[in-house]
Enzyme design. Structure first.
Site, short mmCIF file in Angstrom:
data_model
loop_
_atom_site.label_atom_id
_atom_site.label_comp_id
_atom_site.label_asym_id
_atom_site.label_seq_id
_atom_site.Cartn_x
_atom_site.Cartn_y
_atom_site.Cartn_z
N ARG A 228 50.99 30.86 37.92
CA ARG A 228 50.50 29.87 37.66
C ARG A 228 50.46 28.93 38.29
O ARG A 228 52.10 28.41 38.65
CB ARG A 228 49.71 29.11 35.72
CG ARG A 228 49.66 29.96 34.85
CD ARG A 228 47.60 30.29 35.29
NE ARG A 228 47.06 31.31 34.88
CZ ARG A 228 46.41 32.36 34.83
NH1 ARG A 228 47.31 33.08 36.19
NH2 ARG A 228 45.73 33.07 34.30
N HIS A 276 43.48 33.68 45.44
CA HIS A 276 44.10 33.85 44.25
C HIS A 276 43.22 35.58 43.92
O HIS A 276 42.31 35.48 43.55
CB HIS A 276 43.61 33.25 43.14
CG HIS A 276 43.87 33.11 41.48
ND1 HIS A 276 43.29 32.24 40.77
CD2 HIS A 276 44.23 34.11 41.15
CE1 HIS A 276 43.80 32.16 39.94
NE2 HIS A 276 44.72 33.94 39.40
#
Length: 313
Positions: A228, A276
């Site tokens: 994250r 990502h």
């Protein structure tokens, strides 16, 4: 016949509309899969397959829903929704796990072997005075020992790396040094030549790797973050990179996504950006996990990967 509401994006529906019914059939479930639409009677819905980017935000009308099954591994965009009172399960599936393991292993090996160093000198000079240590002499720390963190840590240990894992609460895993708590974090960071962060986004992990904690790492350490973006303090990382305290950072997740074009990470010579992609949810394997959890619920068995609302994951 359980009725399942598919509350994700239109693109998701296109990807799942064939493989999810097949996965349900393979589990022996005769179910009705209903794409989200206006005017749907919430009383008909027994399970909700959900993506945070989809249209469903208010769960309060779905009083008969027995579970909300997220298609995303992260639940930070939903766990604070006060209308969500049904059991919530995050996505942990075989394809996602394998993708994460391969991304982590690939980037750890790249830096362990010094491939960037050798590849940067295509100038005709024969440099054979530098060889990488063996994996057993390279210390790697994995922050976060959930399903994905454990899978990565075990693979790195299997290759031969000296692996330390850290988690908020105590864990014991064969073949790994497991630390926990604040004292354990200091110890885990102090030995990490390569640091892999696979932590969830919670109040406790936000800004965890600030300037003080980055300074604990051995000089020249490499950071990999496929977890994250909020775990790292951007300015602190950039300062540590500029000072040489951090040798390189491979970043797959960011505080703002897509990463803004003007963000300094893009142009920094010691930063590698990936968009990502480390642990993408794959419809075929994710559908099997959704079907497995619905089958378990129908049989009165505990749900897999149910979110602890207090911890936030």
């Amino acid at each position: 016949m359980p009725r399942i509401l598919f509350a994700a994006t239109e693109d998701d529906w296109h990807d799942y509309r064939h493989c999810l019914p097949k996965a349900l059939q393979d589990k022996g479930l005769h179910a009705e899969l209903i794409p989200y639409h206006e005017g749907l009677d919430p009383a008909l819905v027994e399970y909700i397959v959900y993506a945070p980017a989809g249209p469903l935000q208010d769960f309060s009308p779905y009083t008969k829903a027995r579970a909300v099954l997220s298609l995303w591994a992260g639940v930070e965009k939903i766990v604070g929704n006060t209308t969500l009172t049904q059991p919530l399960c995050r996505m942990v599936d075989e394809g996602l796990e394998k993708g994460m393991v391969e991304w982590v292993l690939g980037h750890v090996m790249h830096h362990h072997l010094g491939l960037g160093f050798f590849g940067a000198h295509q100038d005709g000079v024969w440099r054979n005075d530098r060889a990488a240590p063996l994996a057993s002499d390279r210390k790697v720390t994995v922050l976060g020992l959930g399903a994905l963190g454990q899978a990565c840590a075990r693979m790195l240990a299997q290759v031969g790396f000296d692996v330390t894992g850290w988690s908020r609460s105590a864990r014991a895993l064969d073949g790994l040094t497991c630390l926990h708590g604040e004292a354990g974090l200091t110890q885990a960071l102090s030995s990490a030549e390569v640091l892999v962060t696979i932590l969830p986004q919670t109040p406790e992990t936000t800004n965890l790797l600030d300037a003080a904690r980055l300074a604990l790492l051995p000089e020249g350490a490499v950071i990999l973050n496929p977890g994250r973006g909020t775990v790292l303090v951007d300015d602190a990382l950039l300062a540590a990179l500029d000072a040489g305290q951090i040798g390189h950072a491979v970043l797959d997740v960011f505080r703002q996504e897509p990463l803004p074009e003007a963000h300094p990470f893009w142009a920094h010579p010691r930063v590698t950006v990936t968009p990502h992609i480390a642990a993408a949810t794959r419809p075929e394997t994710a559908s099997k996990m959704v079907a497995e959890n619905i089958a378990r619920a129908e049989a009165g068995q505990p749900l897999l990967h149910q979110v602890n609302r207090t911890r936030g994951y």
